[in-house]
Design a protein around this motif. Structure first.
Motif, PDB file in Angstrom:
ATOM      1  N   TYR A 205       0.826  -1.203   0.000  1.00 28.64           N
ATOM      2  CA  TYR A 205       0.000   0.000   0.000  1.00 28.64           C
ATOM      3  C   TYR A 205       0.866   1.259   0.000  1.00 28.64           C
ATOM      4  N   GLY A 206       1.928   1.248   0.799  1.00 28.24           N
ATOM      5  CA  GLY A 206       2.787   2.416   0.925  1.00 28.24           C
ATOM      6  C   GLY A 206       3.406   2.846  -0.393  1.00 28.24           C
ATOM      7  N   ASN A 207       3.746   1.877  -1.259  1.00 23.50           N
ATOM      8  CA  ASN A 207       4.320   2.219  -2.566  1.00 23.50           C
ATOM      9  C   ASN A 207       3.361   3.083  -3.370  1.00 23.50           C
ATOM     10  N   TYR A 208       2.101   2.670  -3.412  1.00 24.24           N
ATOM     11  CA  TYR A 208       1.104   3.448  -4.152  1.00 24.24           C
ATOM     12  C   TYR A 208       0.817   4.778  -3.460  1.00 24.24           C
ATOM     13  N   ALA A 209       0.691   4.738  -2.128  1.00 25.38           N
ATOM     14  CA  ALA A 209       0.379   5.964  -1.392  1.00 25.38           C
ATOM     15  C   ALA A 209       1.479   7.009  -1.567  1.00 25.38           C
ATOM     16  N   ASP A 210       2.734   6.565  -1.553  1.00 25.33           N
ATOM     17  CA  ASP A 210       3.858   7.492  -1.750  1.00 25.33           C
ATOM     18  C   ASP A 210       3.803   8.131  -3.137  1.00 25.33           C
ATOM     19  N   ALA A 211       3.494   7.311  -4.137  1.00 29.94           N
ATOM     20  CA  ALA A 211       3.440   7.822  -5.516  1.00 29.94           C
ATOM     21  C   ALA A 211       2.315   8.840  -5.680  1.00 29.94           C
ATOM     22  N   ILE A 212       1.135   8.503  -5.191  1.00 29.69           N
ATOM     23  CA  ILE A 212      -0.012   9.403  -5.323  1.00 29.69           C
ATOM     24  C   ILE A 212       0.237  10.696  -4.551  1.00 29.69           C
ATOM     25  N   LYS A 213       0.798  10.573  -3.348  1.00 28.46           N
ATOM     26  CA  LYS A 213       1.094  11.755  -2.531  1.00 28.46           C
ATOM     27  C   LYS A 213       2.107  12.657  -3.235  1.00 28.46           C
ATOM     28  N   GLU A 214       3.153  12.068  -3.783  1.00 23.73           N
ATOM     29  CA  GLU A 214       4.180  12.845  -4.469  1.00 23.73           C
ATOM     30  C   GLU A 214       3.610  13.585  -5.674  1.00 23.73           C
ATOM     31  N   ILE A 215       2.802  12.898  -6.460  1.00 24.00           N
ATOM     32  CA  ILE A 215       2.216  13.520  -7.650  1.00 24.00           C
ATOM     33  C   ILE A 215       1.207  14.598  -7.251  1.00 24.00           C
ATOM     34  N   LYS A 216       0.441  14.316  -6.215  1.00 24.64           N
ATOM     35  CA  LYS A 216      -0.557  15.287  -5.747  1.00 24.64           C
ATOM     36  C   LYS A 216       0.123  16.562  -5.258  1.00 24.64           C
ATOM     37  N   GLU A 217       1.261  16.421  -4.554  1.00 26.19           N
ATOM     38  CA  GLU A 217       1.932  17.578  -3.962  1.00 26.19           C
ATOM     39  C   GLU A 217       2.882  18.281  -4.932  1.00 26.19           C
ATOM     40  N   ASN A 218       3.587  17.506  -5.759  1.00 28.86           N
ATOM     41  CA  ASN A 218       4.642  18.088  -6.586  1.00 28.86           C
ATOM     42  C   ASN A 218       4.457  17.881  -8.085  1.00 28.86           C
ATOM     43  N   GLY A 219       3.375  17.217  -8.463  1.00 29.99           N
ATOM     44  CA  GLY A 219       3.080  17.078  -9.883  1.00 29.99           C
ATOM     45  C   GLY A 219       3.691  15.832 -10.500  1.00 29.99           C
ATOM     46  N   GLY A 220       3.171  15.510 -11.668  1.00 33.85           N
ATOM     47  CA  GLY A 220       3.643  14.370 -12.442  1.00 33.85           C
ATOM     48  C   GLY A 220       3.136  14.512 -13.851  1.00 33.85           C
ATOM     49  N   ARG A 221       3.656  13.688 -14.751  1.00 31.54           N
ATOM     50  CA  ARG A 221       3.204  13.791 -16.144  1.00 31.54           C
ATOM     51  C   ARG A 221       1.767  13.284 -16.268  1.00 31.54           C
ATOM     52  N   GLU A 222       1.555  12.075 -15.825  1.00 34.16           N
ATOM     53  CA  GLU A 222       0.227  11.463 -15.962  1.00 34.16           C
ATOM     54  C   GLU A 222       0.198  10.195 -15.126  1.00 34.16           C
ATOM     55  N   ILE A 223      -0.788  10.079 -14.255  1.00 33.88           N
ATOM     56  CA  ILE A 223      -0.933   8.833 -13.499  1.00 33.88           C
ATOM     57  C   ILE A 223      -1.746   7.869 -14.356  1.00 33.88           C
ATOM     58  N   GLU A 224      -1.192   6.720 -14.653  1.00 32.39           N
ATOM     59  CA  GLU A 224      -1.909   5.737 -15.460  1.00 32.39           C
ATOM     60  C   GLU A 224      -3.189   5.299 -14.756  1.00 32.39           C
ATOM     61  N   GLY A 225      -4.214   5.030 -15.549  1.00 30.39           N
ATOM     62  CA  GLY A 225      -5.471   4.545 -14.979  1.00 30.39           C
ATOM     63  C   GLY A 225      -5.270   3.265 -14.189  1.00 30.39           C
TER      64      GLY A 225
ATOM     65  N   HIS B  14      -7.857   2.158   9.015  1.00 28.09           N
ATOM     66  CA  HIS B  14      -7.448   2.808   7.749  1.00 28.09           C
ATOM     67  C   HIS B  14      -8.639   3.502   7.072  1.00 28.09           C
ATOM     68  N   ARG B  15      -9.826   3.397   7.657  1.00 27.83           N
ATOM     69  CA  ARG B  15     -11.048   3.862   7.004  1.00 27.83           C
ATOM     70  C   ARG B  15     -10.952   5.308   6.501  1.00 27.83           C
ATOM     71  N   GLU B  16     -10.550   6.232   7.347  1.00 21.48           N
ATOM     72  CA  GLU B  16     -10.542   7.641   6.952  1.00 21.48           C
ATOM     73  C   GLU B  16      -9.567   7.881   5.798  1.00 21.48           C
ATOM     74  N   GLN B  17      -8.397   7.234   5.864  1.00 20.88           N
ATOM     75  CA  GLN B  17      -7.433   7.392   4.776  1.00 20.88           C
ATOM     76  C   GLN B  17      -7.963   6.761   3.494  1.00 20.88           C
ATOM     77  N   TYR B  18      -8.680   5.644   3.635  1.00 21.57           N
ATOM     78  CA  TYR B  18      -9.267   4.986   2.467  1.00 21.57           C
ATOM     79  C   TYR B  18     -10.279   5.915   1.795  1.00 21.57           C
ATOM     80  N   LEU B  19     -11.067   6.621   2.584  1.00 26.35           N
ATOM     81  CA  LEU B  19     -12.017   7.582   2.017  1.00 26.35           C
ATOM     82  C   LEU B  19     -11.267   8.644   1.212  1.00 26.35           C
TER      83      LEU B  19
END
Length: 481
Positions: A178-198, A218-223
């Motif tokens: 889970y942390g691998n995905y969460a780190d990626a999404i957080k990084e892109i959300k905060e600092n940008g990225g080209r495109e997150i694949e579907g 984990h419920r609140e974070q899952y939301l």
């Protein structure tokens, strides 16, 4: 022949300091090969033309092996390039390289060798992150840290769980997964990225869902994860819509193919997760809102999450709206207060807050979106006429959201039992906005099913009424009536 012996066994470059971004701008493969040799400790005077030519040969052999699907041979060439010339080519980090490892790990029978491939793959991602500025300096397409983290998360997802299931100790944990995905999404959300694949967004929610089911806290974070993934998909579908408007149908269809199905999977996974159960979500925020009543960002996020979980008619939602409005009136908090007055049947105050919400918007585009939200609130409280009126307003403010407005309109008509009008509205949605075509198709199928059930029920009721009327007539006859 070369004058030196050491370049074939050059030092590994794990500790090489990343050069500045401009290091390789306007350089060619020869320059990057020469730089790599020097960083490996080969004296400048001993980097001969032959060694550079051999390095280029390894690049060519790596690419040819990939093309021939000879991944073991590609791996041999890859290892040489990573050891001796790690700045020579982006392809030894991206695209073909991760896929090569996926094939090697998947098809290898020996557990120890599987682990070697897996560890090499993960080190490759670490090296790519460490050398990202250098690699970007000679790439036309620049990658961000978030882009690399997202690809790493996917390839970990494809390989590590399967290895763990086969009892191969690759250090797999659900938390790391889970942390691998969460780190990626957080990084892109905060600092940008080209495109997150579907696929990344879809996998992110599937893993967050699994994590929630193992760790209920984990419920609140899952939301929040759900909102982030949904928002990212919707933004990419908006790009598809813009491409369609500009006449680039091919790009529009490409984006639609990449993000429509993942969005549907994200919605389905979340809807069946149990994470958004009213009682649980309400209980969650009842514990936190008082402590966060001065935190506007938290209150706004809480209102959005509760709204998405169909808790926007709960007292705790109204309390969050009241606290937020007192700090700074926003259209979100104004809508919340409007819904509060609506629940209490104070229609004058309801319209006052709803109109205030529209007034607080800076553009017609935003006003249109707010009208959609108001229509949704009215629909949920069965005020269907009001909902349809605000959907008309939404289209008038911003024709760009006509497709979404027609989707809501179809839902309203379906709830009213006006199935033909509902299907017609869903078809208008497809005609107005390519990005909602998948949603419209699924809605039409659902409406047709409801229509068929209603028709069957009506037929059964008619037959029952006919039978009861006949029975009563017979009873009346024998009673002499």
């Amino acid at each position: 022949m070369m004058k030196f012996k050491t370049w074939m066994i050059a030092l590994a470059l794990g500790a090489v300091t990343t050069p500045a971004m401009a290091q390789f701008e306007d350089t060619d493969v020869n320059d990057r090969a020469e730089y790599s040799f020097k960083k490996a400790g080969v004296p400048a005077g001993e980097v001969m033309e032959d060694s550079i030519k051999i390095a280029r040969g390894y690049v060519s052999m790596f690419q040819q092996s990939i093309q021939n699907q000879d991944y073991k041979d590609a791996y041999v060439n890859w290892k040489w390039l990573m050891k001796n010339t790690p700045f020579i080519n982006n392809g030894i980090y991206a695209g073909n390289a991760p896929y090569m490892f996926y094939q090697l790990i998947t098809n290898e029978q020996d557990a120890n060798q599987k682990l070697v491939y897996f560890n090499d793959m993960m080190r490759m991602f670490d090296d790519r992150l460490a050398r990202l500025d250098s690699i970007n300096s000679y790439n036309k397409v620049k990658n961000t840290k978030g882009d690399v983290l997202a690809v790493r998360a996917d390839y970990y997802n494809y390989t590590a769980p399967v290895m763990a299931q086969a009892k191969i100790d690759c250090g797999y944990t659900l938390q790391k997964h889970y942390g691998n995905y969460a780190d990626a999404i957080k990084e892109i959300k905060e600092n940008g990225g080209r495109e997150i694949e579907g696929s990344v967004l879809q996998n992110f929610i599937l893993i967050s869902d699994a994590y929630f089911k193992n760790i209920p806290s984990h419920r609140e974070q899952y939301l929040q994860d759900y909102l982030d993934a949904k928002d990212a998909c919707e933004k990419m579908l908006q790009m598809a819509k813009e491409a369609e408007a500009e006449g680039d149908t091919a790009k529009a269809q490409q984006l639609l193919a990449k993000y429509d199905a993942p969005l549907a999977q994200i919605e389905t996974t979340f809807a069946t997760s149990g994470a958004a159960e009213r009682e649980q979500v309400i209980a969650l925020y009842e514990k936190t809102i008082e402590d966060k009543k001065d935190n506007l960002a938290y209150l706004r996020s809480a209102m959005t999450l509760m709204s998405n979980a169909d808790c926007d008619d709960a007292d705790i939602y109204y309390k969050a709206a009241q606290y937020a409005y007192a700090i700074e009136p926003t259209f979100e908090s104004a809508i919340g207060l409007g819904q509060f007055e609506q629940k209490n049947n104070n229609l004058t105050k309801m319209l006052e807050y709803y109109n205030k919400a529209i007034e607080l918007c800076q553009t017609d585009a935003t006003r249109g979106n707010i009208c959609l939200r108001i229509a949704s609130a009215l629909r949920k409280s069965s005020q269907y006429t009001g909902a349809l009126n605000y959907l008309d307003k939404a289209r008038n403010y911003n024709n760009d959201i006509a497709g979404k407005a027609y989707i809501q309109q179809a839902t309203v008509y379906s709830q009213l039992g006006q199935y033909n009008e509902a299907i017609a509205s869903a078809r208008k949605a497809t005609a107005a906005d390519i990005t909602v075509s998948g949603t419209a198709d699924r809605l039409i199928a659902s409406i047709q099913k409801a229509q068929a059930n209603a028709a069957a029920n009506a037929k059964a009721k008619a037959e029952y009424d006919k039978y009861m009327a006949k029975k009563k007539a017979e009873e009346d006859f024998w009673k002499g009536k």
